[in-house]
Design a protein around this motif. Structure first.
Motif, PDB file in Angstrom:
ATOM      1  N   ARG A 177      69.721 -30.494 -37.133  1.00 31.17           N
ATOM      2  CA  ARG A 177      68.354 -30.072 -36.802  1.00 31.17           C
ATOM      3  C   ARG A 177      68.044 -30.472 -35.356  1.00 31.17           C
ATOM      4  NH1 ARG A 177      68.505 -34.749 -40.157  1.00 31.17           N
ATOM      5  NH2 ARG A 177      67.092 -36.388 -39.499  1.00 31.17           N
ATOM      6  N   VAL A 178      67.068 -29.809 -34.759  1.00 31.56           N
ATOM      7  CA  VAL A 178      66.764 -30.085 -33.350  1.00 31.56           C
ATOM      8  C   VAL A 178      65.714 -31.174 -33.203  1.00 31.56           C
ATOM      9  CG1 VAL A 178      67.415 -27.760 -32.596  1.00 31.56           C
ATOM     10  CG2 VAL A 178      65.019 -28.257 -33.170  1.00 31.56           C
ATOM     11  N   GLU A 179      64.865 -31.340 -34.217  1.00 33.81           N
ATOM     12  CA  GLU A 179      63.855 -32.388 -34.103  1.00 33.81           C
ATOM     13  C   GLU A 179      63.256 -32.753 -35.450  1.00 33.81           C
ATOM     14  OE1 GLU A 179      61.108 -29.823 -31.555  1.00 33.81           O
ATOM     15  OE2 GLU A 179      59.675 -30.986 -32.743  1.00 33.81           O
ATOM     16  N   ASP A 180      62.602 -33.902 -35.474  1.00 32.55           N
ATOM     17  CA  ASP A 180      61.837 -34.365 -36.628  1.00 32.55           C
ATOM     18  C   ASP A 180      60.461 -34.790 -36.147  1.00 32.55           C
ATOM     19  OD1 ASP A 180      63.735 -34.301 -38.848  1.00 32.55           O
ATOM     20  OD2 ASP A 180      64.831 -35.857 -37.765  1.00 32.55           O
ATOM     21  N   THR A 181      59.519 -34.750 -37.062  1.00 31.17           N
ATOM     22  CA  THR A 181      58.219 -35.359 -36.756  1.00 31.17           C
ATOM     23  C   THR A 181      57.979 -36.471 -37.777  1.00 31.17           C
ATOM     24  OG1 THR A 181      57.378 -33.274 -35.919  1.00 31.17           O
ATOM     25  CG2 THR A 181      55.748 -34.952 -36.502  1.00 31.17           C
ATOM     26  N   MET A 208      50.977 -43.557 -37.317  1.00 28.91           N
ATOM     27  CA  MET A 208      51.177 -42.883 -36.029  1.00 28.91           C
ATOM     28  C   MET A 208      52.206 -41.757 -36.152  1.00 28.91           C
ATOM     29  SD  MET A 208      53.195 -45.813 -33.959  1.00 28.91           S
ATOM     30  CE  MET A 208      54.905 -46.216 -34.167  1.00 28.91           C
ATOM     31  N   THR A 209      52.182 -40.837 -35.154  1.00 27.07           N
ATOM     32  CA  THR A 209      53.042 -39.660 -35.188  1.00 27.07           C
ATOM     33  C   THR A 209      54.025 -39.696 -34.021  1.00 27.07           C
ATOM     34  OG1 THR A 209      51.222 -38.414 -36.166  1.00 27.07           O
ATOM     35  CG2 THR A 209      53.047 -37.131 -35.217  1.00 27.07           C
ATOM     36  N   ILE A 210      55.316 -39.542 -34.338  1.00 26.89           N
ATOM     37  CA  ILE A 210      56.368 -39.575 -33.318  1.00 26.89           C
ATOM     38  C   ILE A 210      57.187 -38.290 -33.445  1.00 26.89           C
ATOM     39  CG2 ILE A 210      58.405 -40.815 -32.447  1.00 26.89           C
ATOM     40  CD1 ILE A 210      55.942 -42.559 -32.346  1.00 26.89           C
ATOM     41  N   ARG A 211      57.395 -37.617 -32.323  1.00 28.09           N
ATOM     42  CA  ARG A 211      58.294 -36.454 -32.313  1.00 28.09           C
ATOM     43  C   ARG A 211      59.675 -36.961 -31.904  1.00 28.09           C
ATOM     44  NH1 ARG A 211      57.997 -31.314 -28.123  1.00 28.09           N
ATOM     45  NH2 ARG A 211      59.581 -30.016 -29.162  1.00 28.09           N
ATOM     46  N   VAL A 212      60.686 -36.619 -32.676  1.00 29.81           N
ATOM     47  CA  VAL A 212      62.048 -37.109 -32.417  1.00 29.81           C
ATOM     48  C   VAL A 212      62.951 -35.910 -32.151  1.00 29.81           C
ATOM     49  CG1 VAL A 212      63.897 -38.617 -33.220  1.00 29.81           C
ATOM     50  CG2 VAL A 212      61.584 -38.894 -34.136  1.00 29.81           C
ATOM     51  N   ARG A 213      63.646 -35.934 -31.002  1.00 35.43           N
ATOM     52  CA  ARG A 213      64.495 -34.797 -30.627  1.00 35.43           C
ATOM     53  C   ARG A 213      65.959 -35.204 -30.505  1.00 35.43           C
ATOM     54  NH1 ARG A 213      61.554 -31.513 -25.903  1.00 35.43           N
ATOM     55  NH2 ARG A 213      63.118 -30.001 -26.599  1.00 35.43           N
ATOM     56  N   TYR A 214      66.854 -34.258 -30.801  1.00 36.09           N
ATOM     57  CA  TYR A 214      68.294 -34.501 -30.759  1.00 36.09           C
ATOM     58  C   TYR A 214      68.942 -33.460 -29.854  1.00 36.09           C
ATOM     59  CZ  TYR A 214      66.489 -36.484 -35.048  1.00 36.09           C
ATOM     60  OH  TYR A 214      65.711 -37.155 -35.942  1.00 36.09           O
ATOM     61  N   PHE A 215      70.002 -33.852 -29.153  1.00 39.94           N
ATOM     62  CA  PHE A 215      70.669 -32.918 -28.242  1.00 39.94           C
ATOM     63  C   PHE A 215      72.187 -32.912 -28.423  1.00 39.94           C
ATOM     64  CE2 PHE A 215      66.590 -33.681 -26.266  1.00 39.94           C
ATOM     65  CZ  PHE A 215      66.201 -32.405 -25.905  1.00 39.94           C
ATOM     66  N   ALA A 216      72.768 -31.785 -28.079  1.00 44.50           N
ATOM     67  CA  ALA A 216      74.223 -31.613 -27.966  1.00 44.50           C
ATOM     68  C   ALA A 216      74.934 -31.954 -29.279  1.00 44.50           C
ATOM     69  CB  ALA A 216      74.749 -32.414 -26.773  1.00 44.50           C
ATOM     70  N   SER A 217      76.028 -32.709 -29.224  1.00 48.66           N
ATOM     71  CA  SER A 217      76.809 -32.948 -30.446  1.00 48.66           C
ATOM     72  C   SER A 217      75.990 -33.698 -31.496  1.00 48.66           C
ATOM     73  CB  SER A 217      78.089 -33.727 -30.121  1.00 48.66           C
ATOM     74  OG  SER A 217      77.780 -34.944 -29.480  1.00 48.66           O
ATOM     75  N   LEU A 218      75.045 -34.519 -31.065  1.00 44.59           N
ATOM     76  CA  LEU A 218      74.201 -35.228 -32.042  1.00 44.59           C
ATOM     77  C   LEU A 218      73.295 -34.239 -32.787  1.00 44.59           C
ATOM     78  CD1 LEU A 218      73.183 -37.888 -33.315  1.00 44.59           C
ATOM     79  CD2 LEU A 218      71.413 -37.907 -31.538  1.00 44.59           C
ATOM     80  N   ARG A 219      72.757 -33.266 -32.057  1.00 49.62           N
ATOM     81  CA  ARG A 219      71.933 -32.226 -32.668  1.00 49.62           C
ATOM     82  C   ARG A 219      72.725 -31.512 -33.767  1.00 49.62           C
ATOM     83  NH1 ARG A 219      72.484 -27.397 -31.349  1.00 49.62           N
ATOM     84  NH2 ARG A 219      73.232 -27.778 -29.227  1.00 49.62           N
TER      85      ARG A 219
END
Lengths: 145, 79, 145, 79
Positions: free
Chosen positions: D17-21, D1-12
């Motif tokens: 990086r802003v996201e992973d797939t 399966m495919t999951i898009r993973v996003r990060y924001f603010a200090s965690l980003r």
């Protein structure tokens, strides 16, 4: 701190804008503003109301409003307070009262604003007379908060 | 002594006048003032009283030159 | 009910005026309006702050704000609600957030306005980064009410 | 399966990086997603998680096509 009794229609948000423009050095210090505007409704106790007259006790009104604001400023950390209250002939949808409290944080701003309007409603010498279809009547009771 | 007595709102209409001036020697309290202007009635519970623009209790002392006011419960604000 | 995310400076009281003008049939029905405005301060944690960047999670922000307002409208008898929140680059003394609640009576207006700003602060996906003399820093904690 | 993973603010910024797939078969929960993107770390207590724009608990189930987000405590509003 400013308290204004107003004989003619006023625009509450234009007043807010103008007042903030004139605050000068307080700009940048306040993080929270709580504003309450009371507006004349066109229906009360089931009757259409076409006009209202707000009588007051000149001299005592200004004194009491000043006391309410001073007591509120002693109790909460406020940067500024503005109170405007209409008197005289009022039409539906006109603003009757504006209370604004500026503070660093929202707790003080909200609580002070609420405190001022409650004290004003229960102790400032204003009386409302409504014009309805069958004539005129004095409003005898304050609405609960 | 001289006392100015003022009436507001529905009480003003009931009294049929906006104010009285009393020149009496035997007035001691706000309740005494009411008894004079109402020709002997006791002060109704719901009426509010002020001396010199500040709220006062019925048994508060009245002095020469004071302004005493009687009025119904206040109904300012809105909302 | 209207929720707006705003990329550029907005004038909270001009927005209030314009929104009320467009309310039409609600005029005359509301007796109480409670407004909260959050403004950027030029000092935080003892440091002068020259600028701020408000990051958010596009999509989730709108969804969460809509949920907060809907839940508030289910709990209090409100005539209308307006929420405006800035995102992006912000300067001291700029308005960051406006919450307004219109109701027949003041209790509902005050409580709903306060509820919305508390829920917004604790659950809407916004993050602040401050520019101070020594560089930039993320604001890690929300102020208490 | 495919999951898009996003990060924001200090965690980003921390992630760089802003996201992973992710294309994995053995992801069941949000905590599993975190373990993959952080190369084996447990999910820190203070991080918040969302699935498809709604807050989610670490043990919430992740499905094919979901968008998962991780971010620090929110700090909106003002005052």
């Amino acid at each position: 701190m400013t308290v204004i009794l107003c004989q003619t229609e006023f625009s509450p948000y234009a007043e807010m804008d103008a007042y903030q423009q004139s605050m000068g050095e307080a700009a940048g210090r306040y993080g929270a503003t709580s504003v309450f505007v009371g507006t004349m409704r066109d229906l009360n106790l089931g009757d259409a109301v076409t006009q209202m007259t707000l009588e007051h006790y000149p001299g005592m009104t200004e004194l009491r409003l000043g006391q309410i604001v001073a007591e509120t400023q002693a109790r909460w950390a406020l940067i500024d307070v503005l109170v405007i209250h209409r008197v005289g002939e009022i039409k539906p949808n006109d603003a009757i009262v504006l209370v604004a409290a500026w503070a660093m944080h929202r707790g003080a701003a909200f609580e002070a604003c609420r405190h001022i309007i409650e004290e004003l409603k229960h102790t400032a010498p204003f009386w409302k007379k409504e014009s309805i279809r069958d004539g005129e009547r004095w409003v005898e009771n304050n609405t609960e908060g | 002594m001289t006392i100015r007595v003022r009436y507001f709102a529905s009480l003003r209409e009931k009294m049929g006048r906006v104010e009285d001036t009393l020149v009496y020697e035997d007035i001691a309290t706000v309740a005494d003032v009411w008894r004079v202007v109402s020709t002997g009635q006791p002060l109704p519970d719901h009426l509010l009283c002020a001396i010199n623009l500040e709220y006062a209790e019925p048994l508060a002392t009245v002095r020469d030159g004071d302004e005493v006011a009687f009025f119904p419960p206040v109904t300012g604000g809105m909302g």
